[in-house]
Write an enzyme that holds these catalytic residues in place. Structure first.
Site, short mmCIF file in Angstrom:
data_model
loop_
_atom_site.label_atom_id
_atom_site.label_comp_id
_atom_site.label_asym_id
_atom_site.label_seq_id
_atom_site.Cartn_x
_atom_site.Cartn_y
_atom_site.Cartn_z
N ASP A 493 0.74 -1.33 -0.05
CA ASP A 493 0.09 -0.01 0.04
C ASP A 493 0.78 1.13 -0.10
O ASP A 493 0.41 2.42 -0.22
CB ASP A 493 -1.05 0.06 1.19
CG ASP A 493 -2.34 -0.75 1.16
OD1 ASP A 493 -2.78 -0.79 -0.22
OD2 ASP A 493 -2.76 -0.92 2.13
C1 GLC Z 1 -0.60 2.70 5.92
C2 GLC Z 1 0.37 1.53 6.44
C3 GLC Z 1 0.00 0.13 5.51
C4 GLC Z 1 -1.51 0.04 5.43
C5 GLC Z 1 -2.11 1.12 4.75
C6 GLC Z 1 -3.75 1.16 4.79
O1 GLC Z 1 -0.17 3.13 4.58
O2 GLC Z 1 1.71 1.70 6.26
O3 GLC Z 1 0.72 -0.88 6.14
O4 GLC Z 1 -1.65 -0.86 4.49
O5 GLC Z 1 -1.92 2.37 5.68
O6 GLC Z 1 -4.41 2.26 4.48
C1 GLC Z 2 -1.63 -3.75 5.18
C2 GLC Z 2 -2.69 -3.82 4.43
C3 GLC Z 2 -2.51 -4.48 3.50
C4 GLC Z 2 -1.19 -4.24 2.61
C5 GLC Z 2 -0.26 -4.31 3.79
C6 GLC Z 2 0.98 -3.77 2.89
O1 GLC Z 2 -1.41 -4.77 6.09
O2 GLC Z 2 -3.93 -3.99 5.13
O3 GLC Z 2 -3.68 -4.70 2.50
O4 GLC Z 2 -1.13 -5.26 1.75
O5 GLC Z 2 -0.46 -3.38 4.80
O6 GLC Z 2 1.34 -2.48 2.49
#
Ligand code: GLC
Ligand code: GLC
Length: 831
Positions: A493
């Protein structure tokens, strides 16, 4: 250092000290009513949706930690007492020292037992199956030589339903709070907004008649006091306050006299109830809640025999669920995680996705599309019917172009517009979830199920069409190198190659300042190969099944998918292979990321895991080369970090990943979700020792001894452990709600232990450590119980299967004739 121990026989973790490094929590409820509960009774409850139907208030980010909960106070009413007169049997919120303390977190329940000055108390908290209420069953025992005169105070602080609004809209909210008090406070109804559009209310009830109650918070606490020092408890006297606005609470006082050795139970229930809209009030033209439907429920659960019975039903429910797959291996960490805690955690992630934990506020996020699809891989065999429902819910939020809303709200099951779409990996995960469901259940009818796009009426198409569009979505979005365009982000993400965000506070997930026609993801390419191979396999199965299925679908033939797989593979080898590992991406300038050419971020874990799981590099030695690079550059004693070298500063063109300090989260943290991909990849090249070694590094039970460093619960996975660039290397964060649960479960059960469903039957192909002589497993699969006994004959992973005494070829046990309920499988392993 440890703060407790595993009681595997009872499937409990027993915490022996209340001041754990962080609150160590558990979840109550598994259907519609849920609660979070910490080892000191902190936490909150909600009905279906942690934001929109929150029952009780919780203060995130508070000091002291963990404020708001299911608090009971005990007060010694005898006049000649020395020392503190009252205390919390759960330690918080008074934190008066206890002589004994123990918290047992079990499957769907928590029991907090403590003792002070000869008064023992034990409170069992749980949600009965099929109900939208929770029970707090308090058992008091007097171990003194003299009669004890005690007061029990129970408290809840009501949330005004919408948790976001509750924390922001005070000018309105201080005026709308309303309660109804029945039977001298024995039942307190919280009915804020019931006068207008709500048809639901909460109630808090006690099995005993009261000597007083309060429903106005400051009347109970006293002005400028906290939950640690309520004036009413201190004085032993309630003011029978009725809340008009401000902060409605439920607080009850029960007087209890206990002879020496005497024991007494007091039951409290907190519940949620909806009335039919046209029968909200009784009398009809009044503003009084119609209680005809809820009263019998309240009466039922205030009875201690009934409570015991429904508790046993809950235990049996979990016994049956967890018995679907049990193992006995030479390693206790493996056994307890597979048999108990990892399995349990997959069920919790199924229920919660990433919405409500002690790290997720329950406000910010709904059910994630990619998250929920991956969670399903871990729980599908426990509750296949609910997996089916989840798949159809998710698919119904898919957009007509094959893309997906990134999240949906559990209450409405509608796609969430705030976050929107364009995370280009999202739709492909749906393919993996559906295939896992089919392999588990053999329920082909699901493909024929009509499912709308974007929940729009009349847009229904068979589920199979949704899968085809998922694949097509990637094919319609290829970049300059022929790799899939990344969109807002792929699985990571925080790899936001189109955001270019320079305004503080902007959401990296929704900001897109670039057209998005250049930045590409090798990870999505790998995921595409995996998903398209599955589609090829699935189409082949449908072709075999013949006309019956063909006439229902405009089926793309398996050949089509095979061709697309081959094309994508050749693009990956051309532009995604760096010589010693798979590259990560191309940015908006067309520059490579995750390559020797990069000074920072030169190798990433995700494409190694995903491309190898998709089969790339298995036919040549490149999978092994890539995995050796992972070992060399990314592995640490605490797990495998996400990338190296960590980003030392913020890069506009990379986005959130570089916003984190080095070693945390996506910036070179040990993002545990990805570690099992490497374990699986290691098993695919036959390296059982390495796979298992990685498995143990992040296994929470195996980390129990370093709890003071790890900090999070030793019974569940955390999303992240600080990486080697962080000053706090080895410290975990974001426990409970993480794809780590499902993927580790898949890695250990399906790949290391090697027991996995296929279309044609159960496959058994273990790739276990070389020093394991044997292990046993039992698995329910399509109505049959498989009892599997694995014995090592020599080194290696060669498998010879005997099914009910007969040798068979290969590693798949064909589905037996109907009527058979049990199959004995002997596996001779190695040469
Ligand atoms: C933030 C976190 C990530 C997560 C995302 C969800 O970017 O670092 O882990 O997946 O929020 O919106
Ligand atoms: C968080 C989010 C997931 C994403 C991950 C890596 O765990 O929930 O959707 O893949 O972060 O960014």
């Amino acid at each position: 250092m440890r703060y407790g121990y595993f009681d595997d026989k009872n499937r409990e973790y027993v915490i022996e000290q209340p001041d754990t490094p962080l609150p160590w929590i558990n979840y109550l409820g598994s259907e519609e009513y849920f609660g979070l509960i910490s080892n000191t009774a902190g936490g909150y409850s909600f009905y279906k949706d942690a934001r929109l139907r929150r029952l009780t208030r919780y203060r995130y980010n508070n000091a002291p930690l963990d404020m708001g909960g299911r608090y009971i106070y005990l007060r010694d009413d005898s006049p000649h007492l020395i020392g503190p007169k009252f205390w919390s049997p759960s330690w918080q919120p008074t934190r008066v020292p206890l002589d004994e303390y123990e918290c047992r977190h079990g499957m769907g329940y928590t029991i907090i037992r403590s003792k002070r000055n000869g008064i023992e108390s034990s409170t069992r908290y749980f949600v009965p199956l099929g109900e939208s209420l929770e029970i707090w069953e308090l058992t008091l025992t007097n171990h003194r030589d003299e009669t004890a005169d005690l007061s029990v105070f129970s408290t809840v602080e009501f949330n005004l339903w919408d948790a976001m609004d509750d924390a922001t809209n005070f000018q309105r909210n201080y005026s709308i709070g309303e309660v109804e008090v029945v039977n001298g406070g024995q039942v307190i109804y919280h009915k804020t907004e019931y006068r207008e559009r709500r048809d639901h209310f909460a109630y808090f009830a006690s099995s005993e008649s009261l000597s007083g109650f309060d429903t106005q918070r400051e009347a109970f606490l006293g002005l400028y006091r906290g939950w640690d020092l309520p004036a009413a408890v201190e004085a032993g006297l309630m003011s029978n306050s009725v809340a008009h606005g401000w902060q409605p609470i439920g607080a009850q006082q029960v007087k209890v006299q206990l002879k020496p050795g005497e024991q007494k139970k007091v039951i409290f229930i907190l519940g949620y109830h909806e009335n039919p809209k046209e029968e909200k009030f009784d009398p009809l033209n009044s503003q009084i809640i119609n209680k005809r439907y809820v009263e019998p429920i309240i009466t039922r659960y205030l009875d201690e025999n009934e409570v015991e019975q429904v508790f046993q039903v809950l235990r049996k429910h979990w016994d049956e669920l967890l018995n679907k797959f049990t193992v006995s291996t030479p390693d206790e960490h493996t056994n307890r995680m597979v048999n108990i805690w990892n399995a349990y955690q997959t069920m919790i992630t199924f229920n919660m996705s990433r919405s409500a934990s002690y790290f997720e506020s329950g406000i910010g996020r709904g059910m994630g599309f990619r998250d929920s699809n991956q969670d399903l891989l871990g729980f599908v065999h426990f509750v296949p019917e609910r997996a089916r429902e989840r798949i159809l819910d998710l698919a119904a939020t898919q957009l007509p172009n094959g893309g997906a809303y990134h999240q949906y709200q559990p209450l409405t099951k509608r796609g969430n517009n705030d976050v929107g779409s364009n995370f280009n990996d999202d739709p492909l995960w749906l393919v993996l979830a559906v295939v896992a469901y089919l392999k588990e259940t053999g329920d082909w009818s699901i493909l024929n199920e009509p499912v709308p796009y974007d929940n729009q009426a009349d847009s229904e198409m068979p589920l199979l069409e949704h899968l085809q569009r998922s694949i097509q979505y990637t094919l319609d979005r290829l970049g300059p190198h022929g790799l899939p365009l990344i969109g807002r982000a792929d699985w990571n993400d925080c790899l936001n190659l189109n955001a270019f965000s320079d305004s503080p506070g902007q959401s990296f997930q929704t900001t897109t300042n670039k057209e998005g026609k250049v930045a590409e993801s090798v990870f999505i390419a790998g995921l595409f190969v995996l998903a398209a191979k599955e589609m090829a396999g699935l189409s082949k199965k449908l072709e075999e099944k013949g006309e019956k299925f063909k006439k229902n679908f405009s089926l793309l033939c398996s050949h089509f998918y095979q061709e697309k797989v081959a094309e994508m593979e050749s693009v990956i080898w051309q532009h995604g292979w760096d010589g010693e590992w798979f590259r990560r991406a191309y940015d908006d300038f067309g520059h490579v990321l995750g390559s020797k050419e990069n000074e920072e971020g030169s190798i990433f874990i995700e494409p190694q895991g995903m491309c190898i799981m998709a089969g790339l590099g298995l036919e040549n030695d490149r999978a092994a080369i890539a995995l050796d690079s992972v070992n060399e550059y990314l592995a640490t004693p605490h797990g495998i970090v996400l990338q190296q070298p960590a980003f030392s500063k913020y890069y506009l063109h990379l986005g959130e990943i570089s916003s984190y300090p080095p070693g945390y989260k996506e910036n070179a943290g040990i993002f545990c979700h990805t570690n099992p991909w490497i374990m699986i990849a290691e098993t695919m090249i036959g390296r059982g020792d390495k796979a298992y070694d990685y498995y143990l590094r992040i296994n929470p039970s195996a980390r129990e001894e370093i709890s003071e460093l790890h900090k999070c619960e030793p019974y569940v996975y955390a999303q992240m452990i600080a990486g080697k660039d962080a000053p706090t290397h080895g410290e975990a964060k974001n426990s409970w709600l993480t794809g780590t649960a499902a993927w580790n479960y898949v890695a250990i059960t399906q790949w290391i232990l090697g027991i996995r469903p296929t279309y044609n039957g159960l496959e058994v192909a273990p790739v276990i450590p070389s020093d394991w002589d044997d292990f046993e497993a039992a698995r329910s699969y399509r109505g049959i119980r498989y009892e599997i006994s694995v014995k090592r004959k020599g080194p290696g992973n060669a498998v010879q299967l005997e099914v009910d005494g007969n040798s068979i070829d290969g590693t798949v046990i064909s589905l037996p004739d109907e009527g058979l309920e049990k199959v004995q499988v002997t596996v001779l392993l190695g040469q």
